[in-house]
Motif scaffolding. Structure first.
Motif, PDB file in Angstrom:
ATOM      1  N   GLU A  62     -14.112   2.730   0.978  1.00 54.82           N
ATOM      2  CA  GLU A  62     -13.081   2.682   2.012  1.00 54.82           C
ATOM      3  C   GLU A  62     -12.036   1.612   1.811  1.00 54.82           C
ATOM      4  N   TYR A  63     -12.784   0.571   1.081  1.00 52.03           N
ATOM      5  CA  TYR A  63     -11.424  -0.636   0.884  1.00 52.03           C
ATOM      6  C   TYR A  63     -10.738  -0.054  -0.547  1.00 52.03           C
ATOM      7  N   ALA A  64     -11.233   0.384  -1.298  1.00 50.02           N
ATOM      8  CA  ALA A  64     -10.799   0.980  -2.640  1.00 50.02           C
ATOM      9  C   ALA A  64      -9.654   1.921  -2.186  1.00 50.02           C
ATOM     10  N   MET A  65      -9.803   2.692  -1.230  1.00 51.30           N
ATOM     11  CA  MET A  65      -9.003   3.848  -0.745  1.00 51.30           C
ATOM     12  C   MET A  65      -7.924   3.160  -0.013  1.00 51.30           C
ATOM     13  N   MET A  66      -7.963   2.229   0.790  1.00 50.25           N
ATOM     14  CA  MET A  66      -7.249   1.462   1.541  1.00 50.25           C
ATOM     15  C   MET A  66      -6.210   0.785   0.491  1.00 50.25           C
ATOM     16  N   VAL A  67      -6.779   0.326  -0.617  1.00 54.25           N
ATOM     17  CA  VAL A  67      -5.959  -0.391  -1.733  1.00 54.25           C
ATOM     18  C   VAL A  67      -5.008   0.663  -2.267  1.00 54.25           C
ATOM     19  N   SER A  68      -5.491   2.059  -2.519  1.00 55.75           N
ATOM     20  CA  SER A  68      -4.735   3.089  -3.069  1.00 55.75           C
ATOM     21  C   SER A  68      -3.714   3.414  -2.141  1.00 55.75           C
ATOM     22  N   MET A  69      -3.740   3.533  -0.924  1.00 61.34           N
ATOM     23  CA  MET A  69      -2.680   3.818  -0.017  1.00 61.34           C
ATOM     24  C   MET A  69      -1.827   2.767   0.577  1.00 61.34           C
ATOM     25  N   GLY A  70      -2.251   1.665  -0.199  1.00 62.30           N
ATOM     26  CA  GLY A  70      -1.165   0.328   0.058  1.00 62.30           C
ATOM     27  C   GLY A  70      -1.297  -0.389   1.626  1.00 62.30           C
ATOM     28  N   ALA A  71      -2.694  -0.089   1.958  1.00 60.08           N
ATOM     29  CA  ALA A  71      -2.835  -0.470   3.594  1.00 60.08           C
ATOM     30  C   ALA A  71      -3.572  -2.006   3.350  1.00 60.08           C
ATOM     31  N   VAL A  72      -3.927  -2.426   2.209  1.00 65.36           N
ATOM     32  CA  VAL A  72      -4.476  -3.728   2.089  1.00 65.36           C
ATOM     33  C   VAL A  72      -4.286  -4.365   0.731  1.00 65.36           C
ATOM     34  N   ASN A  73      -4.343  -5.562   0.632  1.00 62.68           N
ATOM     35  CA  ASN A  73      -4.149  -6.084  -0.903  1.00 62.68           C
ATOM     36  C   ASN A  73      -5.303  -7.063  -1.093  1.00 62.68           C
TER      37      ASN A  73
END
Length: 386
Positions: free
Chosen positions: A160-171
C-alpha cells in the motif's frame, strides 16, 4: 518478551501471537494468529494519537482497516480531517475516502470508523485524484523501538505504501504511525529487514508514545521484482500502476517472469472473440457494464481494445460510441465490472484521463449507434456485422 537469537520474521510473529493468546491479551477476533492482533487496551493506545504534532498538522490521514485502529479512525473523523482507508486486500482499488453524513453525531462517527461504516460511507479514490497523504497509520504484529516493523506476512501494508509512493501521495518525509500492545514492542534484528519493508516513526501503546527517530529509508516505490503473477491477478490496481510505469520507461519485470493479462489469450476458434460484434441486448444496461467517458476525439476503438487487453480487463462485449466520446464495457457479472473500474482508475488514452464509472441503468435504445467494429475515419457510426 524478547525474541530468541537467530529467529526469522515468522518466528517473531508466532512468538507474539502465542504470547498474546496465552496471557489473554487479545480481543475479538480470536485467535490472533495470522492477523494484525486486536488487543485489550487498543482504544487507550489510540488516545495518544490526537496528541501527536504530526496528527495536529495533518489534513489527510490514511489508517489501515484493522480492528485495533478503529479508535484512530474515529479521531480522524471527529477532528474533521480527511480519512482514507485501504480496501481489504486491495481487491477493488487502493483506498476509499470515508465521508460521514452531514451533521453526524459522535455515535455515527464511531459507526463510520467500523468496518461496516467503511463499507457504507466510502467512495473510491482514483489514481489521478492528486491526493496528498500527510500521515499514515499501519498495523503491526511486532515493532522495535528503532522503527523496524513486522506485519502479518502478506505484505499489504508495505505494498500500500509503495503504491502511494508510485501515485505521488506520500514521500520520504510522510510520518508513519503504528498502534500496538506493549508486548508487541520487541527487538528485531536489522538483518531481517528488506528494502521493501515499511518502517515507522511513532509507536503508540496503552502506556507509551515512542518516537523512533528511524532514519532507514522507506520504500521508494513498487519493487516489481518482488511482485508475483499471482498478485497481479488478485490486485487489479497493480495492473494499472504497472502499465503506467511501463509507459514511463521503468523496469517492470515481475518476480516470476512474463505476465499475460487475463483474457489476453486468443479465444478458441469455436467461441466468439471478446471483441466480436454481438446483437444489442434488450432491456436495460446491467450493473455489470462499465461506462468509459471523456474519450479523446481522435481515439480509435482499436486503441481502447489494446489498452484494455494490456490491463487484463477485457470485457465480454464492447459498445463503441465514438461521436459521444464514450464506450460501454459489458462484463459477465458485477464483480468483474467492479474489478475493471478499480483497474481503470486514472486510466489515460492519449492526453486525456478518461472517466470510468459503473454504467447507470438505461434502456438499450439509449445505446443507439453503438457498435464493436472499427469506427470510420470521420467517426460516423459504422453498422456492426451480423
Amino acid at each position: 518478551m524478547e525474541p530468541r537469537a537467530g529467529v526469522s520474521k515468522q518466528d517473531i510473529r508466532e512468538q507474539i501471537w502465542d504470547y498474546m493468546e496465552s496471557k489473554n491479551l487479545a480481543d475479538f477476533p480470536r485467535p490472533v494468529h495470522h492477523r494484525i492482533p486486536n488487543f485489550k487496551g487498543a482504544s487507550r493506545a489510540a488516545e495518544h494519537f490526537p496528541g501527536l504534532q504530526a496528527f495536529k498538522m495533518a489534513r489527510t490521514i490514511k489508517v489501515n482497516p484493522d480492528a485495533p485502529q478503529k479508535n484512530a479512525r474515529f479521531f480522524v473523523l471527529e477532528s474533521k480531517k480527511i480519512l482514507l482507508v485501504p480496501t481489504p486486500r486491495l481487491r477493488t482499488g487502493l483506498f476509499n475516502k470515508i465521508t460521514p453524513p452531514p451533521g453526524a453525531t459522535k455515535d455515527i462517527l464511531r459507526k463510520c470508523a467500523t468496518s461496516q461504516g467503511v463499507r457504507n460511507y466510502s467512495t473510491p479514490v482514483g489514481l489521478d485524484s492528486k491526493v496528498l497523504v500527510d500521515l499514515v497509520v499501519v498495523g503491526s504484529v511486532a515493532v522495535s523501538e528503532k522503527g523496524w516493523r513486522i506485519g502479518k506476512g502478506e505484505g499489504y501494508a508495505d505494498l500500500e505504501y509503495a503504491m502511494m509512493v508510485s501515485m505521488g501521495a506520500v514521500n520520504q518525509g510522510t510520518p508513519v504511525v503504528t498502534i500496538v500492545h506493549d508486548c508487541q514492542v520487541v527487538d528485531i534484528p536489522e538483518a531481517l529487514l528488506e528494502d521493501h519493508d515499511l518502517t515507522v516513526d511513532y509507536i503508540l501503546t496503552p502506556t507509551r508514545v515512542i518516537t523512533t527517530g528511524c532514519e532507514r529509508p522507506k520504500p521508494a516505490g513498487i519493487a516489481w521484482s518482488k511482485i508475483s503473477c499471482e498478485m497481479m491477478e488478485k490486485i487489479p490496481i497493480l495492473r494499472s500502476l504497472r502499465h503506467r510505469e511501463e509507459q514511463a520507461g521503468k523496469d517492470v519485470t515481475l518476480r516470476d517472469g512474463p505476465w499475460s493479462p487475463p483474457g489476453a489469450q486468443a479465444a478458441p476458434s469455436t467461441a466468439r472473440s471478446p471483441w466480436d460484434p454481438a446483437p444489442p441486448e434488450s432491456g436495460s444496461v446491467p450493473s455489470s457494464s462499465v461506462e468509459i467517458g471523456n474519450l479523446p476525439q481522435d481515439v480509435r476503438v482499436s486503441q481502447l481494445k489494446r489498452a484494455l487487453s494490456a490491463l487484463g480487463v477485457v470485457p465480454s462485449r464492447l459498445t463503441w460510441q465514438g461521436p459521444q466520446h464514450r464506450a460501454f464495457l459489458h462484463y459477465r457479472d458485477p464483480a468483474e465490472a467492479q474489478q475493471a473500474i478499480a483497474c481503470l482508475q486514472g486510466f489515460r488514452l492519449g492526453a486525456s484521463t478518461v472517466r470510468v464509472v459503473l454504467a447507470r441503468q438505461q434502456r438499450a435504445g439509449d445505446l443507439g449507434g453503438g457498435h464493436t467494429a472499427e469506427p470510420l475515419p470521420d467517426h460516423r457510426p459504422a453498422v456492426a456485422g451480423p
